[in-house]
Design an enzyme around this catalytic site. Structure first.
Site, PDB file in Angstrom:
ATOM      1  N   GLU A 148     -30.023  14.745  72.238  1.00 17.63           N
ATOM      2  CA  GLU A 148     -30.626  13.944  71.162  1.00 17.63           C
ATOM      3  C   GLU A 148     -30.225  14.510  69.816  1.00 17.63           C
ATOM      4  OE1 GLU A 148     -32.730  11.269  71.181  1.00 17.63           O
ATOM      5  OE2 GLU A 148     -33.319  11.152  73.293  1.00 17.63           O
ATOM      6  N   HIS A 186     -26.124   6.252  74.677  1.00 19.55           N
ATOM      7  CA  HIS A 186     -27.241   5.539  75.311  1.00 19.55           C
ATOM      8  C   HIS A 186     -26.994   4.029  75.270  1.00 19.55           C
ATOM      9  CE1 HIS A 186     -31.909   5.542  75.866  1.00 19.55           C
ATOM     10  NE2 HIS A 186     -31.259   5.191  76.953  1.00 19.55           N
ATOM     11  N   ASP A 196     -28.449   3.289  70.345  1.00 20.71           N
ATOM     12  CA  ASP A 196     -28.129   4.641  69.864  1.00 20.71           C
ATOM     13  C   ASP A 196     -27.043   5.296  70.714  1.00 20.71           C
ATOM     14  OD1 ASP A 196     -30.304   4.802  71.933  1.00 20.71           O
ATOM     15  OD2 ASP A 196     -30.128   6.953  71.609  1.00 20.71           O
TER      16      ASP A 196
HETATM   17 ZN   LIG Z   1     -31.545   7.045  73.327  1.00 20.10          ZN
END
Ligand SMILES: [Zn+2]
Length: 284
Positions: A148, A186, A196
């Protein structure tokens, strides 16, 4: 009007109030992380215990034989999924992943300043990919590491963040022998559901460093789109889920033609698809 003394008194009380407020805030987050650490250890212990014995299944009420082999290791991740957090700060992301009620997690979080925080052992199944597919893989969480990036989806990714992402990718791909084409976003694995990392994510730069794939831009002008060219097949060949073609096109463009993100394929997009197929064939 306030006199001098009452202003001082007011400022003093104000300071005390903020001090108490910050102590309260920091002790709150400390508790969250302590609770989360405790739960992590407990769950990992239970998992370890469950691996100790083979619990045989049965067919027609006849249980399988058990004869333990001594030759094994843990299964390894084979994909890396890149996300942007869509949150305001790294701290907010840590809290989201530490709280049980959110039911989401990721292996790594990289902040704007490049700080890398690991939240799960690489060998554990994180909960970052959700309902997603890539090629014939239908459970990405089981085979991937989630990274992330702290980003709200509208700001550019910082140099320090991308630089340390590249270092982390080097580390992980070498450790687990993850092929470069298995580093994806993603949005790639969840068209129509996720967007994203954003169009500002530097996929091309990353591919130049050897992580993820890109097409040969020098060949763009010379590619001929054959009458038999089927964009649906090409998208599927790359890995996209084409059950909703428009969504697949959107995800593809977000990754490979970020200056023109839409749900329709241009001539340039078709050429990119052809060149990407060539890149993938070279890898096989
Ligand atoms: Zn994501």
């Amino acid at each position: 009007m306030h006199d001098k003394n009452s202003i001082h008194k007011y400022l003093f009380l104000n300071k005390i109030f903020f001090l108490i407020f910050f102590i309260f805030l920091s002790s709150c987050s400390k508790n969250i992380y302590q609770e989360s650490k405790k739960a992590y250890k407990k769950q990992a212990k239970t998992l370890g215990k469950s691996l100790r014995n083979i619990q045989p299944d049965s067919i027609n009420n006849q249980a399988f034989n058990v004869i333990e082999s001594q030759n094994f290791s843990l299964r390894k991740p084979n994909f890396i999924i890149i996300h942007h957090t869509d949150q305001e700060s790294c701290e907010q992301t840590y809290r989201t992943f530490a709280l049980q009620r959110t039911q989401v997690s990721s292996h790594y979080v990289i902040c704007d300043d490049g700080t890398i925080t690991q939240m799960l052992n690489d060998l554990l199944r994180g909960w970052h990919a959700g309902n997603s597919t890539w090629g014939n893989v239908t459970d990405l969480n089981s085979v991937s590491i989630g990274i992330e990036l702290d980003n709200d989806g509208e700001e550019p990714f910082s140099y320090a963040q991308i630089n340390n992402l590249t270092r982390l990718l080097k580390n992980l791909t070498e450790k687990y022998k993850i092929p470069k084409q298995n580093i994806i976003g993603h949005a790639d694995i969840a068209p129509g559901r996720k967007v994203d990392p954003s169009a500002l994510f530097p996929w091309k730069t990353l591919a130049e460093s050897g992580y993820g794939i890109w097409y040969d831009e020098t060949k763009l002008d010379s590619v001929v789109i054959d009458s038999t060219f089927n964009p649906k097949k090409a998208l599927k060949f790359i890995g996209y889920n084409i059950s909703n073609l428009e969504n697949a096109i959107y995800s593809f463009k977000l990754h490979f033609n970020p200056s023109d993100v839409s749900k329709t394929l241009s001539e340039k997009d078709k050429k990119i698809l052809i060149l990407l197929e060539d890149e993938i064939l070279k890898l096989k």
